[in-house]
Design a protein around this motif. Structure first.
Motif, PDB file in Angstrom:
ATOM      1  N   PHE A  27       0.836  -1.207   0.000  1.00  0.00           N
ATOM      2  CA  PHE A  27       0.000   0.000   0.000  1.00  0.00           C
ATOM      3  C   PHE A  27       0.868   1.253   0.000  1.00  0.00           C
ATOM      4  N   LEU A  40       9.377  -4.728  -6.740  1.00  0.00           N
ATOM      5  CA  LEU A  40      10.339  -4.029  -5.867  1.00  0.00           C
ATOM      6  C   LEU A  40      10.476  -4.751  -4.531  1.00  0.00           C
ATOM      7  N   LEU A  41       9.335  -5.152  -3.977  1.00  0.00           N
ATOM      8  CA  LEU A  41       9.359  -5.787  -2.652  1.00  0.00           C
ATOM      9  C   LEU A  41      10.007  -7.166  -2.707  1.00  0.00           C
ATOM     10  N   GLY A  57       2.288   6.075  -6.142  1.00  0.00           N
ATOM     11  CA  GLY A  57       2.090   6.033  -7.588  1.00  0.00           C
ATOM     12  C   GLY A  57       2.741   4.860  -8.286  1.00  0.00           C
ATOM     13  N   VAL A  58       3.349   3.954  -7.518  1.00  0.00           N
ATOM     14  CA  VAL A  58       3.990   2.794  -8.140  1.00  0.00           C
ATOM     15  C   VAL A  58       2.910   1.742  -8.384  1.00  0.00           C
ATOM     16  N   ASP A  59       2.739   1.323  -9.636  1.00  0.00           N
ATOM     17  CA  ASP A  59       1.653   0.386  -9.919  1.00  0.00           C
ATOM     18  C   ASP A  59       1.902  -0.945  -9.215  1.00  0.00           C
ATOM     19  N   GLU A  60       0.833  -1.718  -9.065  1.00  0.00           N
ATOM     20  CA  GLU A  60       0.895  -2.906  -8.217  1.00  0.00           C
ATOM     21  C   GLU A  60       1.975  -3.890  -8.662  1.00  0.00           C
ATOM     22  N   LEU A  80       3.910   1.711  -1.157  1.00  0.00           N
ATOM     23  CA  LEU A  80       4.527   1.968  -2.466  1.00  0.00           C
ATOM     24  C   LEU A  80       3.483   2.429  -3.477  1.00  0.00           C
ATOM     25  N   MET A  81       2.313   1.801  -3.446  1.00  0.00           N
ATOM     26  CA  MET A  81       1.262   2.183  -4.396  1.00  0.00           C
ATOM     27  C   MET A  81       0.752   3.590  -4.120  1.00  0.00           C
ATOM     28  N   ALA A  82       0.739   3.968  -2.852  1.00  0.00           N
ATOM     29  CA  ALA A  82       0.289   5.315  -2.499  1.00  0.00           C
ATOM     30  C   ALA A  82       1.255   6.373  -3.032  1.00  0.00           C
TER      31      ALA A  82
END
Lengths: 422, 251
Positions: free
Chosen positions: A373, A388-389, A379-382, A375-377
């Motif tokens: 959440f 990345l994770l 702007g990184v798409d899912e 990273l997505m918050a």
């Protein structure tokens, strides 16, 4: 009534193919009389059948069931050369079971295994124990490889890459390294190929007193390849061995690690990443003996499994009665990226000394939703965020090697795998 | 810019309703403070705005520039210019802060159809932005938020806000865990971003932050609803009388 009282079960197609393959090729195999009898003995045991899950060492990898196909050796298979993992490495290639001419490297004596077998100089054809099917398979069929002797006190600046390459069919290679007292060397063991194949490889390493060896296994077999491998090592007094394993392919992979820390004050570091995708089954099985006082080791594996892949880690640490002051730590962490992926971990500590520090831990988790959440918050798409994770999870192991060119090369391999499977 | 209409939201896992008919309008250029006691739904509101999956909207709508954002995932909301500064920024081992900034900035640039920033330009931009926040570039080589102090984490949040240039900034209890010096640095960072085309929703428990980020409007949240709205004097009133008076009055 007609009752069959036979005790020999019907051979599987794979078992029969091994027996037939041996008969067809035995006259071409290199080796002196002792080699011939070692091969015969090995194949006799294979004839009795491959191990099933009833054999403890093979409990999570039912070889008899999983080794579905054993294609015949194809002498005409053309194997393309492969660029080394670490730039500027000296390449020692075994292509389709035949060792190519080796480059000259100062401080190292290099002998082809076919020659060593012919001269009866391969001492270690015997299995390590009754369940050592990998060595038996390899001993029965081995054709070539390289045996390296690093002279005492040599610090080999050039890294070596041992390649066992195929293009389908069957290959069985063997590698040996003896690092003389006080020497230092880095070796990459590359296991790769294309197409339906059975590949086996046994590497035997002796790290003499005060010597330091870094050995990186990079396994990127084809999704149609079964790969049976063993890495065995013995460590002298104050010897140091770092073993890094990257499994990034194969349909059925068994990578065994057998290390004997028989030298006082020796240190062994195992780091591994298993990248599991598709229908693959990958098994890393380690048996580590702390058999001298003041020996230290840590083993850290990180695994990601997606699709319907199945992974196994069996880690056994045995601490001998005399191995006081042993310090051994083992951890195996897995990220499951799909509902159908599986990972089985079996840590085992057998401790006969009373003044030691030993520990193990294993986790199997999914991607942390809070991290995702966050990273997505931003702007990184899912998909990218998950990538990345997962890479971060694996990188922690790679970065521990603490050598920039090596870390960069292995991270490039991670990126390559993610580009194909992420 | 932001219109929240009769919003109802609950925790997805157990169905507990937290937001119960919340209405709020925030115009471009406005700084709206949301104040409320513990458990009033402040953090939930920030998460629902950002699109966190753990919460379900059961009724009502959130309009951003006139369009509902309820069907957008957090990345899509972010790409459209919504930014949440976390109360507790996550520590993410293995992801270097600089690398994360590069991925985030370029993800947003791609979403907006702008060319990706090359590393030298990116470093220059980050260096400029971090200087005014009194942040050390060495910190940016460390894994994201790992081992950062409370103040460093909040400054890293504001740094990201500066770099991503959002249009709607939601600050969730940005003052928590900050000493007065850090609070000033963070508030200065926010004030520098105030502009006629950018709105802020500043969520806080205490009036203290609002001395440094002066709001245009103040809204009191209680049990998942806005129970009173006013100008900045409302915050002072709350400071003097506590929440009990206002919340009791509205109930």
């Amino acid at each position: 009534m007609n009752v069959h009282a036979t005790t020999t079960p019907t051979r599987t197609a794979a078992e029969q193919a091994l027996v037939d393959g041996f008969a067809a090729r035995v006259s071409d195999f290199p080796g002196d009389a002792a080699t011939v009898s070692a091969r015969d003995e090995a194949v006799e045991r294979l004839k009795a059948g491959l191990p099933t899950r009833k054999v403890e060492a093979w409990h999570y990898t039912d070889l008899r069931r999983l080794l579905a196909k054993v294609p015949p050796h194809d002498p005409t298979a053309g194997v393309e050369p492969l660029a080394p993992v670490l730039p500027d490495s000296a390449i020692l290639a075994v292509r389709n079971g035949i060792a190519e001419a080796a480059p000259a490297i100062e401080g190292i004596e290099i002998v082809r295994v076919a020659e060593a077998l012919a001269e009866g100089r391969m001492a270690s054809l015997a299995p390590l124990d009754g369940d050592d099917v990998v060595t038996r398979l390899n001993t029965a069929f081995v054709t070539d490889g390289f045996d390296l002797l690093v002279a005492e006190g040599q610090d080999i600046a050039t890294s070596l890459e041992l390649q066992n390459l195929h293009a389908g069919g069957q290959v069985h290679a063997r590698f040996g390294l003896k690092a003389g007292r006080g020497s230092t060397v880095t070796v990459v063991e590359r296991q790769a190929g294309t197409g339906e194949a059975l590949s086996s490889s046994v590497s035997e390493v002796t790290v003499e007193d005060d010597a330091s060896v870094r050995w990186l296994i990079v396994q990127e077999q084809d999704a149609g390849t079964s790969h049976m491998a063993q890495f065995r090592a013995r460590l002298g007094r104050n010897a140091r061995l770092t073993l890094f394993i990257m499994n990034a392919g194969g349909r059925l992979v068994r990578q065994e690690v057998r290390v004997d820390q028989s030298g006082e004050g020796s240190d062994f570091q195992l780091r591994g990443v298993n990248l599991l995708a598709g229908e693959g089954h990958t098994d890393v099985t380690m048996v580590l003996d702390h058999s001298a006082p003041h020996t230290t080791s840590t083993e850290l594996l990180r695994n990601v499994a997606t699709d319907r892949a199945h992974g196994v880690f069996q880690g056994q640490i045995r601490v001998d009665r005399i191995a006081q002051k042993t310090d051994a730590r083992m951890a195996c962490n897995t990220l499951l990226l799909s509902d159908d992926a599986e990972f089985s971990t079996k840590p085992e500590l057998e401790i006969f000394a009373d003044d030691v520090a030993c520990g193990h831990g294993a986790t199997v988790t999914e991607i942390d939703h809070d991290h995702l959440f966050y990273l997505m918050a931003r702007g990184v798409d899912e998909k990218t965020a998950r990538g990345l994770l997962v890479k971060a999870f694996l990188r922690e192991v790679v970065e521990e090697l603490d050598d920039e060119p090596v870390v960069e090369a292995l991270e490039a391999k991670l990126d390559q795998w993610f580009a194909e499977h992420g | 810019m932001l219109e929240i209409k009769n919003l109802h939201a609950r925790i997805a896992e157990d169905g507990t309703e937290i937001i119960r008919g919340l209405d709020l309008t925030v115009k471009a250029g406005e700084v709206a403070a949301i104040m409320g006691p513990n458990g009033s739904g402040k953090s939930t509101l920030s998460y629902v705005l950002a699109g966190r999956e753990d919460y379900e909207v059961t009724e009502g709508d959130i309009l951003y520039n006139g369009e509902s954002i309820l069907d957008l995932d957090p990345a899509e909301r972010s790409a459209r210019g919504i930014f949440l500064a976390f109360q507790y920024p996550m520590e993410i081992p293995g992801v270097a802060t600089m690398e994360f900034l590069k991925v985030a900035i370029n993800a947003q640039r791609r979403a907006r159809g702008e060319p990706e920033l090359k590393v030298p330009d990116l470093i220059k931009k980050v260096r400029e932005a971090s200087g005014s926040l009194d942040m050390d570039m060495a910190m940016l080589k460390r894994p994201l938020n790992v081992g950062f102090s409370g103040g460093e984490k909040k400054r890293a949040e504001i740094l990201q806000m500066k770099l991503l240039e959002p249009k709607l900034c939601v600050l969730d209890e940005t003052d928590s865990g900050l000493d007065i010096d850090a609070l000033k640095i963070v508030a200065d960072g926010v004030n520098a971003l105030r502009s006629p085309d950018r709105a802020f929703v500043v969520i806080t428990h205490y009036q203290r932050l609002l001395e440094h980020i002066v709001p245009d409007t103040v809204h009191v949240l209680s049990r998942g609803r806005i129970v009173k709205s006013g100008d900045k004097s409302l915050a002072l009133e709350l400071e003097r009388g506590g929440y009990a008076g206002i919340v009791g009055e509205a109930a």
